[in-house]
Design a protein around this motif. Structure first.
Motif, PDB file in Angstrom:
ATOM      1  N   GLU A 162       0.829  -1.210   0.000  1.00 31.60           N
ATOM      2  CA  GLU A 162       0.000   0.000   0.000  1.00 31.60           C
ATOM      3  C   GLU A 162       0.862   1.259   0.000  1.00 31.60           C
ATOM      4  OE1 GLU A 162      -2.512  -0.338   3.418  1.00 31.60           O
ATOM      5  OE2 GLU A 162      -3.730  -1.926   2.525  1.00 31.60           O
ATOM      6  N   ARG A 163       1.905   1.280   0.826  1.00 31.14           N
ATOM      7  CA  ARG A 163       2.790   2.442   0.884  1.00 31.14           C
ATOM      8  C   ARG A 163       3.521   2.645  -0.443  1.00 31.14           C
ATOM      9  NH1 ARG A 163       0.052   4.001   4.807  1.00 31.14           N
ATOM     10  NH2 ARG A 163       0.979   4.488   6.814  1.00 31.14           N
ATOM     11  N   VAL A 164       3.961   1.559  -1.056  1.00 26.61           N
ATOM     12  CA  VAL A 164       4.641   1.652  -2.355  1.00 26.61           C
ATOM     13  C   VAL A 164       3.683   2.216  -3.390  1.00 26.61           C
ATOM     14  CG1 VAL A 164       5.606   0.294  -4.265  1.00 26.61           C
ATOM     15  CG2 VAL A 164       6.364  -0.139  -1.914  1.00 26.61           C
TER      16      VAL A 164
ATOM     17  N   GLN B 192       1.141   4.121  -2.931  1.00 26.81           N
ATOM     18  CA  GLN B 192       0.921   5.544  -2.653  1.00 26.81           C
ATOM     19  C   GLN B 192       2.047   6.393  -3.218  1.00 26.81           C
ATOM     20  OE1 GLN B 192       0.560   5.637   1.608  1.00 26.81           O
ATOM     21  NE2 GLN B 192      -1.593   5.010   1.585  1.00 26.81           N
ATOM     22  N   LEU B 193       3.283   5.962  -3.022  1.00 25.65           N
ATOM     23  CA  LEU B 193       4.415   6.726  -3.547  1.00 25.65           C
ATOM     24  C   LEU B 193       4.424   6.749  -5.068  1.00 25.65           C
ATOM     25  CD1 LEU B 193       7.382   5.691  -1.221  1.00 25.65           C
ATOM     26  CD2 LEU B 193       6.224   7.900  -1.326  1.00 25.65           C
ATOM     27  N   VAL B 194       4.130   5.620  -5.672  1.00 24.55           N
ATOM     28  CA  VAL B 194       4.134   5.532  -7.128  1.00 24.55           C
ATOM     29  C   VAL B 194       3.047   6.419  -7.717  1.00 24.55           C
ATOM     30  CG1 VAL B 194       3.724   3.989  -9.095  1.00 24.55           C
ATOM     31  CG2 VAL B 194       5.207   3.256  -7.223  1.00 24.55           C
ATOM     32  N   SER B 195       1.841   6.351  -7.170  1.00 22.47           N
ATOM     33  CA  SER B 195       0.731   7.111  -7.758  1.00 22.47           C
ATOM     34  C   SER B 195       0.743   8.585  -7.375  1.00 22.47           C
ATOM     35  CB  SER B 195      -0.612   6.485  -7.381  1.00 22.47           C
ATOM     36  OG  SER B 195      -0.835   6.591  -5.992  1.00 22.47           O
ATOM     37  N   ALA B 196       1.028   8.896  -6.124  1.00 20.46           N
ATOM     38  CA  ALA B 196       0.956  10.290  -5.679  1.00 20.46           C
ATOM     39  C   ALA B 196       2.204  11.094  -6.022  1.00 20.46           C
ATOM     40  CB  ALA B 196       0.709  10.350  -4.181  1.00 20.46           C
TER      41      ALA B 196
ATOM     42  N   VAL C 265       9.828   0.928  -3.671  1.00 16.46           N
ATOM     43  CA  VAL C 265      10.007  -0.271  -2.847  1.00 16.46           C
ATOM     44  C   VAL C 265      11.215  -0.092  -1.932  1.00 16.46           C
ATOM     45  CG1 VAL C 265      10.622  -2.723  -2.890  1.00 16.46           C
ATOM     46  CG2 VAL C 265       8.849  -1.856  -4.421  1.00 16.46           C
ATOM     47  N   ASP C 266      12.321   0.389  -2.490  1.00 15.32           N
ATOM     48  CA  ASP C 266      13.532   0.607  -1.709  1.00 15.32           C
ATOM     49  C   ASP C 266      13.288   1.632  -0.602  1.00 15.32           C
ATOM     50  OD1 ASP C 266      16.357   0.246  -1.150  1.00 15.32           O
ATOM     51  OD2 ASP C 266      16.616   2.262  -1.978  1.00 15.32           O
ATOM     52  N   MET C 267      12.629   2.725  -0.936  1.00 16.06           N
ATOM     53  CA  MET C 267      12.351   3.775   0.048  1.00 16.06           C
ATOM     54  C   MET C 267      11.482   3.256   1.188  1.00 16.06           C
ATOM     55  SD  MET C 267      11.628   7.078  -2.393  1.00 16.06           S
ATOM     56  CE  MET C 267      10.982   8.050  -1.041  1.00 16.06           C
ATOM     57  N   VAL C 268      10.412   2.554   0.843  1.00 15.55           N
ATOM     58  CA  VAL C 268       9.483   2.060   1.858  1.00 15.55           C
ATOM     59  C   VAL C 268      10.159   1.021   2.747  1.00 15.55           C
ATOM     60  CG1 VAL C 268       7.346   0.770   2.235  1.00 15.55           C
ATOM     61  CG2 VAL C 268       7.414   2.587   0.525  1.00 15.55           C
ATOM     62  N   CYS C 269      10.840   0.067   2.155  1.00 11.20           N
ATOM     63  CA  CYS C 269      11.489  -0.980   2.946  1.00 11.20           C
ATOM     64  C   CYS C 269      12.559  -0.413   3.871  1.00 11.20           C
ATOM     65  CB  CYS C 269      12.071  -2.052   2.037  1.00 11.20           C
ATOM     66  SG  CYS C 269      10.800  -3.057   1.255  1.00 11.20           S
ATOM     67  N   THR C 270      13.337   0.526   3.378  1.00 11.66           N
ATOM     68  CA  THR C 270      14.366   1.164   4.203  1.00 11.66           C
ATOM     69  C   THR C 270      13.734   1.902   5.379  1.00 11.66           C
ATOM     70  OG1 THR C 270      15.858   1.385   2.320  1.00 11.66           O
ATOM     71  CG2 THR C 270      16.258   2.847   4.197  1.00 11.66           C
ATOM     72  N   ALA C 271      12.670   2.654   5.120  1.00 11.55           N
ATOM     73  CA  ALA C 271      12.000   3.414   6.172  1.00 11.55           C
ATOM     74  C   ALA C 271      11.337   2.497   7.198  1.00 11.55           C
ATOM     75  CB  ALA C 271      10.970   4.357   5.558  1.00 11.55           C
ATOM     76  N   VAL C 272      10.687   1.445   6.728  1.00 12.85           N
ATOM     77  CA  VAL C 272      10.030   0.502   7.643  1.00 12.85           C
ATOM     78  C   VAL C 272      11.058  -0.190   8.527  1.00 12.85           C
ATOM     79  CG1 VAL C 272       8.753  -1.683   7.744  1.00 12.85           C
ATOM     80  CG2 VAL C 272       7.936   0.167   6.272  1.00 12.85           C
TER      81      VAL C 272
END
Length: 124
Positions: free
Chosen positions: A21-23, A25-29, A38-45
């Motif tokens: 879901e977070r990925v 959101q980043l892709v669409s928004a 994917v890299d950004m979300v996984c790193t942040a999580v």
């Protein structure tokens, strides 16, 4: 500070769903390429970043190093009741609700999460 892996808190299926879901959101928004998102979300999580993680039904507690200092600046726990962009409706251990920026969680670590994602509090 060590963040607790999301899959240990909500299970691997829900963790995967949350990350997807977070990925999306980043892709669409933000028009970020999917691989980068994917890299950004996984790193942040994995880092326990409140900006990426904060969601209704969560209980956040102060980082271990801040709990040991006992400086009294942080409440013992915060529950996320609602999130609207960069603003949270949080409740402290005395059942006092306030609107706070997501940054209020920077002294905290995600401790537990009732996955049902209700707009009201899910733990007492």
């Amino acid at each position: 500070m060590t963040a607790v892996p999301l899959n240990l808190i909500i299970g691997p299926q829900h963790a995967g769903q949350f990350i997807r879901e977070r990925v999306e959101q980043l892709v669409s928004a933000d028009c970020i390429p999917e691989a980068h998102a994917v890299d950004m979300v996984c790193t942040a999580v994995l880092a326990g970043d409140p900006w990426m993680l904060a969601d209704p039904g969560q209980r956040w507690i102060p980082h271990d190093d801040l709990r040991q200092e006992g400086d009294g600046l942080l409440v013992a726990e915060l529950y996320v009741a609602q999130r609207c962009g960069a603003t949270l409706l949080v409740e402290n251990e005395w059942a006092q609700r306030t609107r706070q920026p997501v940054t209020v969680l920077h002294g905290y670590v995600l401790d537990s999460w009732h996955w049902a994602r209700q707009t009201g509090l899910t733990e007492g």
